[in-house]
Design an enzyme around this catalytic site. Sequence first.
Site, mmCIF file in Angstrom:
data_model
loop_
_atom_site.group_PDB
_atom_site.id
_atom_site.type_symbol
_atom_site.label_atom_id
_atom_site.label_comp_id
_atom_site.label_asym_id
_atom_site.label_seq_id
_atom_site.Cartn_x
_atom_site.Cartn_y
_atom_site.Cartn_z
ATOM 1 N N LYS A 144 74.776 -59.244 -1.697
ATOM 2 C CA LYS A 144 74.382 -59.560 -0.314
ATOM 3 C C LYS A 144 74.910 -60.931 0.143
ATOM 4 O O LYS A 144 75.348 -61.742 -0.681
ATOM 5 C CB LYS A 144 72.852 -59.502 -0.217
ATOM 6 C CG LYS A 144 72.273 -58.099 -0.447
ATOM 7 C CD LYS A 144 70.759 -58.067 -0.248
ATOM 8 C CE LYS A 144 70.207 -56.659 -0.390
ATOM 9 N NZ LYS A 144 68.725 -56.629 -0.181
ATOM 10 N N TYR A 185 70.743 -48.858 6.648
ATOM 11 C CA TYR A 185 69.303 -49.083 6.440
ATOM 12 C C TYR A 185 68.426 -48.240 7.372
ATOM 13 O O TYR A 185 67.271 -48.580 7.602
ATOM 14 C CB TYR A 185 68.974 -50.564 6.594
ATOM 15 C CG TYR A 185 69.351 -51.387 5.375
ATOM 16 C CD1 TYR A 185 68.705 -51.183 4.147
ATOM 17 C CD2 TYR A 185 70.313 -52.372 5.431
ATOM 18 C CE1 TYR A 185 69.034 -51.926 3.026
ATOM 19 C CE2 TYR A 185 70.654 -53.126 4.312
ATOM 20 C CZ TYR A 185 70.005 -52.895 3.116
ATOM 21 O OH TYR A 185 70.317 -53.640 2.006
ATOM 22 N N ASN A 191 67.646 -61.510 -1.286
ATOM 23 C CA ASN A 191 67.406 -61.224 -2.704
ATOM 24 C C ASN A 191 68.666 -60.743 -3.441
ATOM 25 O O ASN A 191 68.592 -60.055 -4.450
ATOM 26 C CB ASN A 191 66.233 -60.252 -2.865
ATOM 27 C CG ASN A 191 66.463 -58.929 -2.166
ATOM 28 O OD1 ASN A 191 67.531 -58.686 -1.612
ATOM 29 N ND2 ASN A 191 65.467 -58.068 -2.205
ATOM 30 N N HIS A 222 71.569 -55.213 -3.485
ATOM 31 C CA HIS A 222 71.016 -53.887 -3.180
ATOM 32 C C HIS A 222 71.391 -52.944 -4.313
ATOM 33 O O HIS A 222 72.486 -53.066 -4.878
ATOM 34 C CB HIS A 222 71.616 -53.329 -1.880
ATOM 35 C CG HIS A 222 71.349 -51.858 -1.687
ATOM 36 N ND1 HIS A 222 70.191 -51.387 -1.112
ATOM 37 C CD2 HIS A 222 72.074 -50.762 -2.054
ATOM 38 C CE1 HIS A 222 70.229 -50.052 -1.122
ATOM 39 N NE2 HIS A 222 71.360 -49.649 -1.684
ATOM 40 N N GLU A 259 74.756 -42.893 -0.279
ATOM 41 C CA GLU A 259 75.215 -44.261 0.022
ATOM 42 C C GLU A 259 76.672 -44.456 -0.413
ATOM 43 O O GLU A 259 77.442 -45.128 0.280
ATOM 44 C CB GLU A 259 74.301 -45.282 -0.662
ATOM 45 C CG GLU A 259 72.902 -45.317 -0.059
ATOM 46 C CD GLU A 259 71.941 -46.251 -0.776
ATOM 47 O OE1 GLU A 259 70.766 -46.320 -0.356
ATOM 48 O OE2 GLU A 259 72.342 -46.921 -1.766
HETATM 49 P P1 ADP Z 1 64.878 -52.817 -2.607
HETATM 50 O O1 ADP Z 1 66.109 -53.567 -2.117
HETATM 51 O O2 ADP Z 1 64.260 -53.475 -3.807
HETATM 52 O O3 ADP Z 1 65.133 -51.342 -2.818
HETATM 53 P P2 ADP Z 1 63.524 -52.074 -0.125
HETATM 54 O O4 ADP Z 1 64.405 -50.873 -0.110
HETATM 55 O O5 ADP Z 1 62.048 -51.865 0.009
HETATM 56 O O6 ADP Z 1 63.777 -52.956 -1.451
HETATM 57 O O7 ADP Z 1 63.940 -53.058 1.045
HETATM 58 C C1 ADP Z 1 65.296 -53.211 1.405
HETATM 59 C C2 ADP Z 1 65.579 -54.680 1.609
HETATM 60 O O8 ADP Z 1 64.828 -55.158 2.736
HETATM 61 C C3 ADP Z 1 65.153 -55.615 0.469
HETATM 62 O O9 ADP Z 1 66.061 -55.663 -0.601
HETATM 63 C C4 ADP Z 1 65.040 -56.937 1.185
HETATM 64 O O10 ADP Z 1 66.317 -57.536 1.431
HETATM 65 C C5 ADP Z 1 64.419 -56.498 2.516
HETATM 66 N N1 ADP Z 1 62.945 -56.539 2.469
HETATM 67 C C6 ADP Z 1 62.119 -55.678 1.822
HETATM 68 N N2 ADP Z 1 60.825 -55.995 1.994
HETATM 69 C C7 ADP Z 1 60.821 -57.093 2.796
HETATM 70 C C8 ADP Z 1 59.799 -57.920 3.335
HETATM 71 N N3 ADP Z 1 58.510 -57.670 3.102
HETATM 72 N N4 ADP Z 1 60.166 -58.976 4.107
HETATM 73 C C9 ADP Z 1 61.482 -59.237 4.362
HETATM 74 N N5 ADP Z 1 62.501 -58.496 3.880
HETATM 75 C C10 ADP Z 1 62.187 -57.440 3.095
HETATM 76 MG MG MG Z 2 65.743 -49.930 -1.384
#
Ligand code: ADP
Ligand code: MG
Length: 140
Positions: A11, A51, A114, A117, A128
């Site tokens: 990212k 997304y 974070n 992905h 994807e």
């Molecule tokens: P993951 O990436 O672990 O699969 P999700 O699919 O739930 O997590 O969420 C997609 C992305 O959205 C996350 O990796 C993060 O960048 C963002 N995200 C998820 N939850 C939050 C939150 N509570 N606040 C801000 N950003 C979030």
């Molecule tokens: Mg996810």
Amino acid sequence: MATERTLSIIKPDATARNITGKIVDKLESVGLRVVAQKRARWSEADAQKFYEVHKERPFYNDLVAFMTSGPIVLQVLEGDDAVAKNRAVMGATNPEEAEAGTIRAEFAENIERNSVHGSDSPENAANEIALCFSDDEIVG
Ligand code: ADP
Ligand code: MG
């Protein structure tokens, strides 16, 4: 265990800090192979489409803004149990909850920024990968 493929994205928070190699090293260290890789800059439409499953979530607009804020590196990873293996080495979405040694524990800035992905199921991985790569870009 079946050989699988999964989609990984490094990212914008990670490309900004020039740590893409450190992240690839973590992926390779658990046995995942990078069989396709390209750097891209997503448009708003690209990020919204990718997304779409999250469009009702409160963080969706911020996530789209973040994912279009700088370059990303898209990858197809291959290996035994690649989807689960990648999710394990990524660590929890919230880096405060991520296990020591995982990519997010070591490199993520916060729950949004974070660093990586990874697809969350083989079905989503196939969708994807097809969205982001053509077949001839993937060399296993
Ligand atoms: P993951 O990436 O672990 O699969 P999700 O699919 O739930 O997590 O969420 C997609 C992305 O959205 C996350 O990796 C993060 O960048 C963002 N995200 C998820 N939850 C939050 C939150 N509570 N606040 C801000 N950003 C979030
Ligand atoms: Mg996810």
